[in-house]
Design an enzyme around this catalytic site. Structure first.
Site, mmCIF file in Angstrom:
data_model
loop_
_atom_site.group_PDB
_atom_site.id
_atom_site.type_symbol
_atom_site.label_atom_id
_atom_site.label_comp_id
_atom_site.label_asym_id
_atom_site.label_seq_id
_atom_site.Cartn_x
_atom_site.Cartn_y
_atom_site.Cartn_z
ATOM 1 N N ALA A 122 0.803 -1.226 0.000
ATOM 2 C CA ALA A 122 0.000 0.000 0.000
ATOM 3 C C ALA A 122 0.835 1.275 0.000
ATOM 4 O O ALA A 122 0.278 2.366 -0.126
ATOM 5 C CB ALA A 122 -0.926 -0.006 1.220
ATOM 6 N N ASN A 188 0.378 -4.559 8.223
ATOM 7 C CA ASN A 188 1.266 -4.827 7.088
ATOM 8 C C ASN A 188 2.112 -3.621 6.681
ATOM 9 O O ASN A 188 3.305 -3.765 6.407
ATOM 10 C CB ASN A 188 0.464 -5.331 5.891
ATOM 11 C CG ASN A 188 -0.084 -6.727 6.123
ATOM 12 O OD1 ASN A 188 0.601 -7.568 6.691
ATOM 13 N ND2 ASN A 188 -1.310 -6.969 5.716
ATOM 14 N N HIS A 218 -1.354 7.011 4.448
ATOM 15 C CA HIS A 218 -0.132 6.478 5.051
ATOM 16 C C HIS A 218 0.956 7.537 4.935
ATOM 17 O O HIS A 218 1.173 8.076 3.844
ATOM 18 C CB HIS A 218 0.339 5.224 4.308
ATOM 19 C CG HIS A 218 -0.720 4.172 4.161
ATOM 20 N ND1 HIS A 218 -1.109 3.369 5.208
ATOM 21 C CD2 HIS A 218 -1.473 3.798 3.103
ATOM 22 C CE1 HIS A 218 -2.049 2.534 4.794
ATOM 23 N NE2 HIS A 218 -2.290 2.789 3.514
HETATM 24 N N1 NAD Z 1 1.408 -5.153 2.338
HETATM 25 C C1 NAD Z 1 0.291 -4.460 2.177
HETATM 26 O O1 NAD Z 1 0.342 -3.226 2.087
HETATM 27 C C2 NAD Z 1 -1.022 -5.176 2.072
HETATM 28 C C3 NAD Z 1 -2.144 -4.480 1.632
HETATM 29 C C4 NAD Z 1 -3.349 -5.181 1.528
HETATM 30 C C5 NAD Z 1 -3.408 -6.518 1.867
HETATM 31 N N2 NAD Z 1 -2.296 -7.158 2.294
HETATM 32 C C6 NAD Z 1 -2.338 -8.577 2.693
HETATM 33 O O2 NAD Z 1 -2.885 -9.337 1.635
HETATM 34 C C7 NAD Z 1 -3.838 -10.260 2.159
HETATM 35 C C8 NAD Z 1 -4.868 -10.582 1.100
HETATM 36 O O3 NAD Z 1 -5.606 -9.411 0.776
HETATM 37 P P1 NAD Z 1 -6.993 -9.532 -0.034
HETATM 38 O O4 NAD Z 1 -7.512 -8.139 -0.153
HETATM 39 O O5 NAD Z 1 -6.819 -10.346 -1.258
HETATM 40 O O6 NAD Z 1 -7.867 -10.344 1.029
HETATM 41 P P2 NAD Z 1 -9.177 -11.222 0.766
HETATM 42 O O7 NAD Z 1 -9.777 -11.463 2.098
HETATM 43 O O8 NAD Z 1 -10.022 -10.613 -0.301
HETATM 44 O O9 NAD Z 1 -8.612 -12.601 0.177
HETATM 45 C C9 NAD Z 1 -7.833 -13.494 0.928
HETATM 46 C C10 NAD Z 1 -8.015 -14.875 0.323
HETATM 47 O O10 NAD Z 1 -7.092 -15.781 0.918
HETATM 48 C C11 NAD Z 1 -7.768 -16.990 1.197
HETATM 49 N N3 NAD Z 1 -7.087 -17.721 2.253
HETATM 50 C C12 NAD Z 1 -7.102 -17.470 3.581
HETATM 51 N N4 NAD Z 1 -6.347 -18.374 4.232
HETATM 52 C C13 NAD Z 1 -5.837 -19.212 3.296
HETATM 53 C C14 NAD Z 1 -4.992 -20.355 3.346
HETATM 54 N N5 NAD Z 1 -4.511 -20.806 4.509
HETATM 55 N N6 NAD Z 1 -4.649 -20.971 2.188
HETATM 56 C C15 NAD Z 1 -5.122 -20.516 1.006
HETATM 57 N N7 NAD Z 1 -5.961 -19.439 0.892
HETATM 58 C C16 NAD Z 1 -6.306 -18.801 2.030
HETATM 59 C C17 NAD Z 1 -9.178 -16.560 1.575
HETATM 60 O O11 NAD Z 1 -10.095 -17.630 1.446
HETATM 61 C C18 NAD Z 1 -9.422 -15.448 0.557
HETATM 62 O O12 NAD Z 1 -9.912 -15.957 -0.658
HETATM 63 C C19 NAD Z 1 -4.409 -9.564 3.403
HETATM 64 O O13 NAD Z 1 -4.892 -10.499 4.343
HETATM 65 C C20 NAD Z 1 -3.219 -8.786 3.920
HETATM 66 O O14 NAD Z 1 -2.513 -9.557 4.890
HETATM 67 C C21 NAD Z 1 -1.102 -6.515 2.400
#
Ligand code: NAD
Length: 266
Positions: A122, A188, A218
């Site tokens: 982000a 994150n 941010h």
């Molecule tokens: N670094 C950053 O700035 C930043 C920003 C946004 C999101 N993220 C990370 O990215 C992740 C995903 O974001 P998103 O918007 O796609 O979330 P989301 O909730 O839309 O999708 C997450 C997906 O992962 C699946 N999942 C959960 N546990 C799992 C497992 N053990 N094995 C396989 N699949 C699994 C869920 O079923 C879901 O489909 C967030 O949880 C967050 O930790 C990081």
């Protein structure tokens, strides 16, 4: 060179990334790793990618595994990815505040030749943070500002009355490590700043609830031997997930295109 990739998770980031990858001849999505109970779900298909539930089932020629599934998924699969010698590219950096987990991954990666990259997600400014970090000590502060409602269901509710706020209110100041412990769902960005900069204990953080804000903001501020900078982002969220900024998806795409735009741990 063509990258053969697998993606862990089939949520907002993955679906937006896949839409953006259509027609990209340089990246082939071979596998998508989902929970076992989701294998065979009607909407779980994308071109000729094979859906699996473990790293052991990946096609042999997958060289890069993208994590976009959350902290628990990273904990579950990251060890197997680096043990297999593949390049791990992760978004859920907050999980790396657990030193034992992170150091274990790094140790295994050194043994197998795997790489570990944390995408910028982000925010931006990781290049400036990393440059200053090599030069010497720097004071790094991250401020996360979100609409008041975004903090519901977190310990912020015990610090302030989120529904009664009339002005932006700081409800937390502490280290990036404490953010990971107390606000894991919001950890994150602070973690990525910490990993690019002076680490989880030395990176300080303020979290703010803003009753008038519509979007997340941010702010990264750094002051070191090379000088100082301030980097502020206002994040437009994905239409399918207000919690995730579009920048996160495109930081992964940028990494796939250029191999840069990340913090490399190993
Ligand atoms: N670094 C950053 O700035 C930043 C920003 C946004 C999101 N993220 C990370 O990215 C992740 C995903 O974001 P998103 O918007 O796609 O979330 P989301 O909730 O839309 O999708 C997450 C997906 O992962 C699946 N999942 C959960 N546990 C799992 C497992 N053990 N094995 C396989 N699949 C699994 C869920 O079923 C879901 O489909 C967030 O949880 C967050 O930790 C990081």
């Amino acid at each position: 060179m063509t990258a053969n990739i697998a993606i862990i998770g089939f949520g907002s980031i993955t679906r937006t990334l896949l839409a953006s990858l259509a027609g990209n001849g340089a990246v082939r999505v071979k596998n998508i790793v989902v929970r076992p109970e989701r294998i065979g779900a009607p909407d779980h298909s994308w071109q000729d990618a094979r859906f699996v539930s473990s790293i052991g089932e990946l096609e042999a020629d997958v060289d890069t595994v993208i994590e976009a599934a959350g902290h628990a998924a990273l904990r579950q699969h990251a060890g197997d990815v680096v043990a297999s010698g593949r390049r791990l590219v992760l978004a859920s950096s907050g999980a790396l505040a657990d030193d034992a987990f992170r150091k274990g991954l790094e140790k295994t990666a050194r043994e197998t030749g795997a790489e570990i990259h944390v995408v910028s997600g982000a925010i931006g400014a990781l290049d400036a943070l990393a440059t200053a970090q090599i030069a010497g000590r720097q004071a790094v502060h991250y401020t996360g500002i979100k609409p008041s409602r975004a903090w519901r269901g977190t310990p912020a509710e015990h610090c302030v009355d989120l529904d009664a706020l009339e002005a932006p209110t700081t409800f937390f100041t502490g280290s990036a490590r404490e953010v990971a412990r107390l606000y894991p769902a919001n950890a994150n960005v602070a973690a990525t700043v910490a990993l690019a900069g002076p680490g989880f204990d030395a990176t300080t953080v303020s979290l703010i609830a803003d009753p008038d804000a519509a979007l997340n903001r941010h702010v990264v501020e750094a002051d070191g031997v090379l000088g100082s900078f301030r980097f502020e982002t206002t994040a437009t969220p994905l239409s399918i997930n207000p919690r995730t900024s579009g920048t996160t998806v495109f930081s992964i795409l940028s990494f796939l295109n250029s191999g840069s735009n990340s913090v490399r741990l190993v």
